[in-house]
Design a protein around this motif. Sequence first.
Motif, PDB file in Angstrom:
ATOM      1  N   PRO A 170      28.310   0.840   7.571  1.00  0.00           N
ATOM      2  CA  PRO A 170      28.448  -0.235   7.276  1.00  0.00           C
ATOM      3  C   PRO A 170      26.981  -0.329   8.358  1.00  0.00           C
ATOM      4  O   PRO A 170      27.296  -1.519   8.480  1.00  0.00           O
ATOM      5  CB  PRO A 170      30.017  -0.112   8.236  1.00  0.00           C
ATOM      6  N   ASN A 171      26.578   0.176   9.445  1.00  0.00           N
ATOM      7  CA  ASN A 171      25.574   0.765  10.083  1.00  0.00           C
ATOM      8  C   ASN A 171      24.228   0.252   9.503  1.00  0.00           C
ATOM      9  O   ASN A 171      23.439   0.791  11.040  1.00  0.00           O
ATOM     10  CB  ASN A 171      25.978   1.101  11.542  1.00  0.00           C
ATOM     11  N   ALA A 172      24.372   1.494   8.202  1.00  0.00           N
ATOM     12  CA  ALA A 172      22.972   1.351   8.092  1.00  0.00           C
ATOM     13  C   ALA A 172      22.246   0.817   8.073  1.00  0.00           C
ATOM     14  O   ALA A 172      22.288  -0.404   7.733  1.00  0.00           O
ATOM     15  CB  ALA A 172      23.201   1.829   6.465  1.00  0.00           C
ATOM     16  N   ALA A 173      21.087   1.241   8.303  1.00  0.00           N
ATOM     17  CA  ALA A 173      19.572   0.283   8.491  1.00  0.00           C
ATOM     18  C   ALA A 173      19.261  -0.155   6.641  1.00  0.00           C
ATOM     19  O   ALA A 173      18.653   0.954   6.889  1.00  0.00           O
ATOM     20  CB  ALA A 173      18.273   0.654   9.357  1.00  0.00           C
ATOM     21  N   PHE A 174      18.923  -1.008   6.882  1.00  0.00           N
ATOM     22  CA  PHE A 174      17.232  -0.903   4.870  1.00  0.00           C
ATOM     23  C   PHE A 174      16.225   0.072   5.810  1.00  0.00           C
ATOM     24  O   PHE A 174      15.610   0.244   6.648  1.00  0.00           O
ATOM     25  CB  PHE A 174      17.172  -2.409   5.120  1.00  0.00           C
ATOM     26  N   ASP A 175      16.773   0.545   4.306  1.00  0.00           N
ATOM     27  CA  ASP A 175      15.228   1.822   4.268  1.00  0.00           C
ATOM     28  C   ASP A 175      14.594   1.461   3.577  1.00  0.00           C
ATOM     29  O   ASP A 175      15.134   1.585   2.085  1.00  0.00           O
ATOM     30  CB  ASP A 175      15.255   3.165   4.278  1.00  0.00           C
ATOM     31  N   PRO A 176      12.997   0.311   2.779  1.00  0.00           N
ATOM     32  CA  PRO A 176      12.395   0.562   1.985  1.00  0.00           C
ATOM     33  C   PRO A 176      11.723   1.968   1.176  1.00  0.00           C
ATOM     34  O   PRO A 176      11.789   1.153  -0.324  1.00  0.00           O
ATOM     35  CB  PRO A 176      10.908  -0.254   2.768  1.00  0.00           C
ATOM     36  N   GLU A 177      11.953   2.858   1.920  1.00  0.00           N
ATOM     37  CA  GLU A 177      11.097   4.464   1.024  1.00  0.00           C
ATOM     38  C   GLU A 177      12.783   4.814   0.071  1.00  0.00           C
ATOM     39  O   GLU A 177      12.427   5.941  -0.348  1.00  0.00           O
ATOM     40  CB  GLU A 177      10.959   4.897   2.287  1.00  0.00           C
ATOM     41  N   ASP A 178      13.829   4.305   0.745  1.00  0.00           N
ATOM     42  CA  ASP A 178      14.920   4.481   0.150  1.00  0.00           C
ATOM     43  C   ASP A 178      15.059   4.219  -1.702  1.00  0.00           C
ATOM     44  O   ASP A 178      14.946   3.325  -2.031  1.00  0.00           O
ATOM     45  CB  ASP A 178      15.955   4.234   0.171  1.00  0.00           C
ATOM     46  N   ASP A 179      15.091   4.970  -2.514  1.00  0.00           N
ATOM     47  CA  ASP A 179      14.563   5.221  -4.018  1.00  0.00           C
ATOM     48  C   ASP A 179      16.054   5.577  -4.937  1.00  0.00           C
ATOM     49  O   ASP A 179      16.186   5.951  -6.089  1.00  0.00           O
ATOM     50  CB  ASP A 179      13.565   5.433  -4.760  1.00  0.00           C
ATOM     51  N   SER A 180      16.894   6.152  -3.856  1.00  0.00           N
ATOM     52  CA  SER A 180      17.668   7.334  -3.957  1.00  0.00           C
ATOM     53  C   SER A 180      19.010   5.457  -4.664  1.00  0.00           C
ATOM     54  O   SER A 180      18.974   4.789  -4.952  1.00  0.00           O
ATOM     55  CB  SER A 180      18.713   7.964  -3.440  1.00  0.00           C
ATOM     56  N   GLU A 181      19.830   6.528  -6.128  1.00  0.00           N
ATOM     57  CA  GLU A 181      21.116   5.901  -6.970  1.00  0.00           C
ATOM     58  C   GLU A 181      22.206   5.690  -5.966  1.00  0.00           C
ATOM     59  O   GLU A 181      22.595   6.561  -4.832  1.00  0.00           O
ATOM     60  CB  GLU A 181      21.266   6.911  -8.276  1.00  0.00           C
ATOM     61  N   PRO A 182      22.991   5.080  -6.586  1.00  0.00           N
ATOM     62  CA  PRO A 182      22.924   3.746  -7.501  1.00  0.00           C
ATOM     63  C   PRO A 182      21.816   2.357  -7.197  1.00  0.00           C
ATOM     64  O   PRO A 182      21.522   2.365  -5.661  1.00  0.00           O
ATOM     65  CB  PRO A 182      23.931   2.882  -7.502  1.00  0.00           C
ATOM     66  N   ARG A 183      21.240   2.099  -7.555  1.00  0.00           N
ATOM     67  CA  ARG A 183      20.505   1.066  -7.989  1.00  0.00           C
ATOM     68  C   ARG A 183      21.437  -0.249  -7.532  1.00  0.00           C
ATOM     69  O   ARG A 183      21.646  -1.358  -8.481  1.00  0.00           O
ATOM     70  CB  ARG A 183      19.270   0.865  -8.811  1.00  0.00           C
ATOM     71  N   VAL A 184      21.074  -0.816  -6.375  1.00  0.00           N
ATOM     72  CA  VAL A 184      21.757  -2.240  -6.456  1.00  0.00           C
ATOM     73  C   VAL A 184      21.638  -3.350  -6.972  1.00  0.00           C
ATOM     74  O   VAL A 184      20.235  -3.278  -5.864  1.00  0.00           O
ATOM     75  CB  VAL A 184      23.176  -1.923  -5.375  1.00  0.00           C
ATOM     76  N   GLY A 185      21.629  -4.588  -7.319  1.00  0.00           N
ATOM     77  CA  GLY A 185      20.789  -5.538  -7.605  1.00  0.00           C
ATOM     78  C   GLY A 185      19.764  -5.515  -8.984  1.00  0.00           C
ATOM     79  O   GLY A 185      19.261  -6.524  -9.203  1.00  0.00           O
ATOM     80  N   VAL A 186      20.870  -4.945  -9.594  1.00  0.00           N
ATOM     81  CA  VAL A 186      19.746  -4.636 -10.889  1.00  0.00           C
ATOM     82  C   VAL A 186      21.104  -5.044 -12.125  1.00  0.00           C
ATOM     83  O   VAL A 186      21.877  -3.990 -11.704  1.00  0.00           O
ATOM     84  CB  VAL A 186      18.605  -3.114 -11.198  1.00  0.00           C
ATOM     85  N   GLN A 187      19.948  -5.252 -13.062  1.00  0.00           N
ATOM     86  CA  GLN A 187      20.996  -5.580 -14.197  1.00  0.00           C
ATOM     87  C   GLN A 187      21.464  -4.630 -14.877  1.00  0.00           C
ATOM     88  O   GLN A 187      20.770  -3.411 -15.015  1.00  0.00           O
ATOM     89  CB  GLN A 187      20.165  -6.657 -15.190  1.00  0.00           C
ATOM     90  N   LYS A 188      22.953  -4.675 -15.492  1.00  0.00           N
ATOM     91  CA  LYS A 188      23.612  -3.889 -16.489  1.00  0.00           C
ATOM     92  C   LYS A 188      23.173  -3.708 -18.326  1.00  0.00           C
ATOM     93  O   LYS A 188      22.675  -5.367 -18.186  1.00  0.00           O
ATOM     94  CB  LYS A 188      25.289  -3.134 -16.258  1.00  0.00           C
ATOM     95  N   ASN A 189      23.088  -2.756 -18.713  1.00  0.00           N
ATOM     96  CA  ASN A 189      22.682  -2.772 -19.937  1.00  0.00           C
ATOM     97  C   ASN A 189      23.870  -2.878 -20.434  1.00  0.00           C
ATOM     98  O   ASN A 189      24.941  -3.275 -20.576  1.00  0.00           O
ATOM     99  CB  ASN A 189      21.709  -1.311 -21.217  1.00  0.00           C
ATOM    100  N   GLU A 190      24.091  -2.822 -22.192  1.00  0.00           N
ATOM    101  CA  GLU A 190      25.041  -3.303 -23.102  1.00  0.00           C
ATOM    102  C   GLU A 190      25.961  -2.080 -22.565  1.00  0.00           C
ATOM    103  O   GLU A 190      27.501  -1.901 -23.070  1.00  0.00           O
ATOM    104  CB  GLU A 190      25.042  -2.776 -24.287  1.00  0.00           C
TER     105      GLU A 190
END
Length: 298
Positions: A170-190
């Motif tokens: 809950p206290n995690a800071a934003f890390d612009p270098e973090d490219d790990s999964e899951p990708r939150v905030g991207v659309q889903k496919n069918e």
Amino acid sequence: MSQMLDVIEHVHDKGILHCDIKPRNFVFGSQSEGKGGRLHLVDFGLSRPWIDPKTGKPFPEELNVSFRGTLHLASRNVHLGHTPSRRDDIVSIAYTLVKLLTGTLPWGEAETQDEVLPILYAHTGSTLCQGYDDVFAQFVDYACSLQYDETPKYQHWRQAFLRLVPGLSPNAAFDPEDDSEPRVGVQKNENGDHRLPCEDCPKAPVYFVSDPFQRCVYGGESRSSKGGKGGFVPNWGSSWSCGTPIRPEDVFGDEFAVVKESLEFIDAPPDYCDGPCAYEGMAPPEVIKNAQSDLHRI
């Protein structure tokens, strides 16, 4: 998103409404001060109290109140002239979230309140966040359903967004270098799988140059621990794409030498170190330290 809710809950607990929530009013702290990745809310120029100091209760809701906020991020109630309350800050956070998710708002081209309102009423969380995780649409609908004096469920929605990334502190800071999964905030496919709306933007190449002047242009180690190029913290909420350094082989001629030579003719700050004073206490004459002009003293 959890940090947005953290900061607005703190502001509301102090009896204040921000009244101008939008992407540019959220900034990340400086890495050099040990606050990198922590979100801050700025620009309280339109803020107002929501607690009446005489009664200790919320101010009563009124109509025909002057518009207060940013046209495209304000709630329906603010557009209709209702007294702002905590709900309206939450709605603005919801619209900010949609803008950051999708890049735009359906009413983003409208220029007046009369143009904004019909489009605003025509959309729900589902239409604004179609293809994204359900929690985004649910949050938009919840924000728009809040009553005037209702206390927002800050903690409930913090937990709802945190569940999108299992195991995230809950206290995690934003890390612009973090490219790990899951990708939150991207659309889903069918198939319900996350996908990026476009190909990942490749990281800009790093060119090490020894010349100090060229290092100022190239930015040196562009992905340093301090943030962006040259240690500057990038504005991740900007719609501008990341800059890419120019390779030496792509430069037409010796452009750096031309710029250096031109810099020699730019006026330097006045030099007060020499020259007699007209009288005691008066500053000495200013000295122009280049040859651009025949005048040496003014």
